[in-house]
Design a protein around this motif. Structure first.
Motif, PDB file in Angstrom:
ATOM      1  N   ALA A 259      26.589  36.104  13.614  1.00 21.26           N
ATOM      2  CA  ALA A 259      26.878  35.406  12.361  1.00 21.26           C
ATOM      3  C   ALA A 259      25.626  34.928  11.638  1.00 21.26           C
ATOM      4  O   ALA A 259      24.673  34.459  12.257  1.00 21.26           O
ATOM      5  CB  ALA A 259      27.809  34.232  12.624  1.00 21.26           C
ATOM      6  N   ASP A 260      25.656  35.041  10.305  1.00 20.87           N
ATOM      7  CA  ASP A 260      24.643  34.416   9.463  1.00 20.87           C
ATOM      8  C   ASP A 260      24.962  32.948   9.247  1.00 20.87           C
ATOM      9  O   ASP A 260      24.058  32.133   9.043  1.00 20.87           O
ATOM     10  CB  ASP A 260      24.580  35.127   8.098  1.00 20.87           C
ATOM     11  N   GLU A 261      26.269  32.634   9.269  1.00 15.93           N
ATOM     12  CA  GLU A 261      26.719  31.261   9.036  1.00 15.93           C
ATOM     13  C   GLU A 261      27.950  31.001   9.883  1.00 15.93           C
ATOM     14  O   GLU A 261      28.764  31.914  10.103  1.00 15.93           O
ATOM     15  CB  GLU A 261      27.044  31.055   7.559  1.00 15.93           C
TER      16      GLU A 261
ATOM     17  N   ARG B  25      27.753  43.901  11.926  1.00 17.34           N
ATOM     18  CA  ARG B  25      26.444  43.629  11.330  1.00 17.34           C
ATOM     19  C   ARG B  25      26.025  44.793  10.433  1.00 17.34           C
ATOM     20  O   ARG B  25      25.503  44.592   9.336  1.00 17.34           O
ATOM     21  CB  ARG B  25      25.391  43.431  12.424  1.00 17.34           C
TER      22      ARG B  25
ATOM     23  N   VAL C 182      25.125  44.488   6.503  1.00 19.20           N
ATOM     24  CA  VAL C 182      23.751  44.714   6.032  1.00 19.20           C
ATOM     25  C   VAL C 182      23.620  46.019   5.256  1.00 19.20           C
ATOM     26  O   VAL C 182      23.000  46.055   4.186  1.00 19.20           O
ATOM     27  CB  VAL C 182      22.787  44.706   7.245  1.00 19.20           C
TER      28      VAL C 182
ATOM     29  N   GLN D 202      26.691  39.432   4.325  1.00 19.69           N
ATOM     30  CA  GLN D 202      26.566  38.414   5.361  1.00 19.69           C
ATOM     31  C   GLN D 202      27.837  38.332   6.203  1.00 19.69           C
ATOM     32  O   GLN D 202      28.921  38.716   5.751  1.00 19.69           O
ATOM     33  CB  GLN D 202      26.269  37.045   4.748  1.00 19.69           C
TER      34      GLN D 202
END
Length: 469
Positions: free
Chosen positions: A209-211, A185, A189, A32
């Motif tokens: 961003a994931d968070e 990314r 991933v 992430q």
């Protein structure tokens, strides 16, 4: 072994109790991307450095904990910390050029932490051009954006589980910014890397961003007004800085960077310098101020020729043309306080009586959105954005007629960047000061520049994964 990194209620403060970070919490997970956002001075860099067990000098943890991949980095032995940094964690700072050994060539820099056969592949992965001789160049022969990508390649060479990046896309043109975002990314991933980065570019953060963790700080400069900047009509030939037919080379092998470049910056005008990373924008700006001797052409100020070497220019000529570099940490003396740094040009160029210097220092800090308390601090006690504002204030202390700025907003949050540009606009209007600024932010250039100088063509680069060569 844990694959998570957890920061729990971390507070970092100086001996006088001033908090650089207050109760910060985050969890970085494999696969992430976590983005740290917030205004300049909110503690983003402090938090990233805490995660490699390297708090800013003179500060201490006053609360909370940091466990990186199962290790208490603020309480472990030095040997354990070295092993963690060598094998599992990689950090790329906001000014990566200062971390690159100027004596080493790119190939050696990249393979210092990996095998030699990986160098070309790593440089291709970070979208650096596969041009002849790149591996033999030294850091000083690279643009700011190229230095940033070499530093990223060095970090990837150790195949880290946790990748920490402080403003990794600052100073990159939009196309490269997006490609680096795609690379990060991909690393998260496909390789399962935990990526934590600080970033002022909210558009990129939203895509990447994931968070998102937003940090805040007391004393954040007020939001700048949203009214469009008022531009003075600048007339050619009304004085100012002019370059004609500039040629410039870099390195011992004299690699050509500038070829016959022309630029006009009349009094009171703003000139934006744009072009892809590596096109020669920084070289052009340094040539204008005499820090990079040009091999052909001329630079004049109000019709008077300026020597290619700043040391051969008169003191008044040096005062009238001031430079704000892209990476202020390398330009500010680490052993000198902010107050002393700003007082020096005031004394050198006799812009204020000695008794009036402290008052003028306070005025300069206020102009760039910093409080008087910053006067007693050293560069390492400031955030990247605060150092940039000090660098701008130091240049303004000389009361120049021409201000030459290299990516001065790349380390600033959006509101502070706008406030800086509007400050320069007011100085243009009130003092007829010309401003020459390089930027990859085309919206900022469109808004604040009266004219644009396009430098170089599209940079040759290695194809992205899945892209036809």
């Amino acid at each position: 072994m844990s694959t998570h990194t957890v920061v729990d209620e971390l507070t970092v403060a100086t001996p006088d109790g001033r908090e650089l970070l207050s109760g910060a919490c985050l969890t970085a997970r494999a696969g992430q991307v976590l983005a740290l956002v917030g205004s300049s001075g909110s503690g983003k860099t402090t938090l990233l450095r805490a995660m490699i067990g390297d708090l800013p000098p003179g500060t201490a943890r006053t609360g909370g904990s940091v466990r990186v991949l199962g290790l208490d980095v603020l309480g472990c032995t030095a040997a354990d910390l070295r092993e963690l940094r060598r094998t599992r964690v990689a950090y790329v700072g906001q000014d990566p050029g200062s971390a690159l050994n100027p004596r080493m060539r790119v190939g050696a820099l990249v393979t210092e932490t990996g095998s030699r056969g990986e160098a070309a592949l790593l440089l291709e992965e970070v979208r650096l051009p596969a041009v002849p001789g790149l591996l033999r160049r030294r850091a000083g022969e690279l643009s700011g954006g190229q230095q940033r990508r070499v530093a990223l390649a060095r970090a990837l060479a150790r195949r880290p589980d946790l990748l920490l990046l402080d403003e990794p896309t600052a100073g990159l043109d939009p196309a490269l910014r997006d490609e680096i975002g795609e690379l990060l990314r991909h690393l998260a991933v496909e390789r399962g890397v935990a990526v934590v980065l600080s970033c002022h570019d909210r558009e990129l953060v939203d895509q990447l961003a994931d968070e998102v963790l937003e940090l805040s700080c007391a004393g954040t400069p007020p939001r700048a007004g949203r009214t469009p900047a008022v531009r003075q009509a600048a007339q050619q030939g009304a004085g100012g800085l002019r370059a004609r037919g500039l040629d410039a080379h870099v390195g011992a092998r004299r690699l050509p960077v500038l070829r016959g470049v022309d630029l006009d910056a009349p009094s009171g005008a703003a000139v934006g310098v744009v072009g892809p990373s590596g096109s020669g924008k920084t070289t052009l700006l340094r040539a204008l101020v005499g820090l990079h001797p040009f091999s052909g052409g001329s630079v004049t100020l109000d019709g008077v020729a300026l020597h290619p070497n700043v040391r051969r220019r008169g003191r008044e000529q040096r005062r009238r043309v001031q430079f704000v570099p892209q990476n202020p940490m390398g330009a500010l003396n680490p052993s000198t306080t902010v107050s002393a740094a700003l007082a020096r040009p005031l004394r050198l160029h006799r812009r204020r009586p000695r008794a009036a210097v402290p008052e003028r220092v306070a005025e300069l800090l206020e102009q760039v959105g910093l409080g008087a308390e910053h006067a007693a601090r050293y560069p390492h006690e400031l955030s990247g954005g605060q150092r940039q504002r000090v660098s701008i204030a130091r240049a303004l202390a000389a009361e120049p007629d021409v201000l030459v700025c290299d990516e001065i907003t790349s380390a600033l949050d959006g509101d502070t960047a706008q406030a800086m540009m509007e400050l320069l606009t007011r100085l243009r209007e009130t003092r007829e000061m010309a401003v020459v600024f390089a930027s990859h932010d085309l919206r900022l250039v469109e808004r604040y520049a009266d004219s644009v100088a396009l430098i170089g063509g599209q940079e040759e680069r290695a194809p992205a994964p899945g892209e036809r060569p």
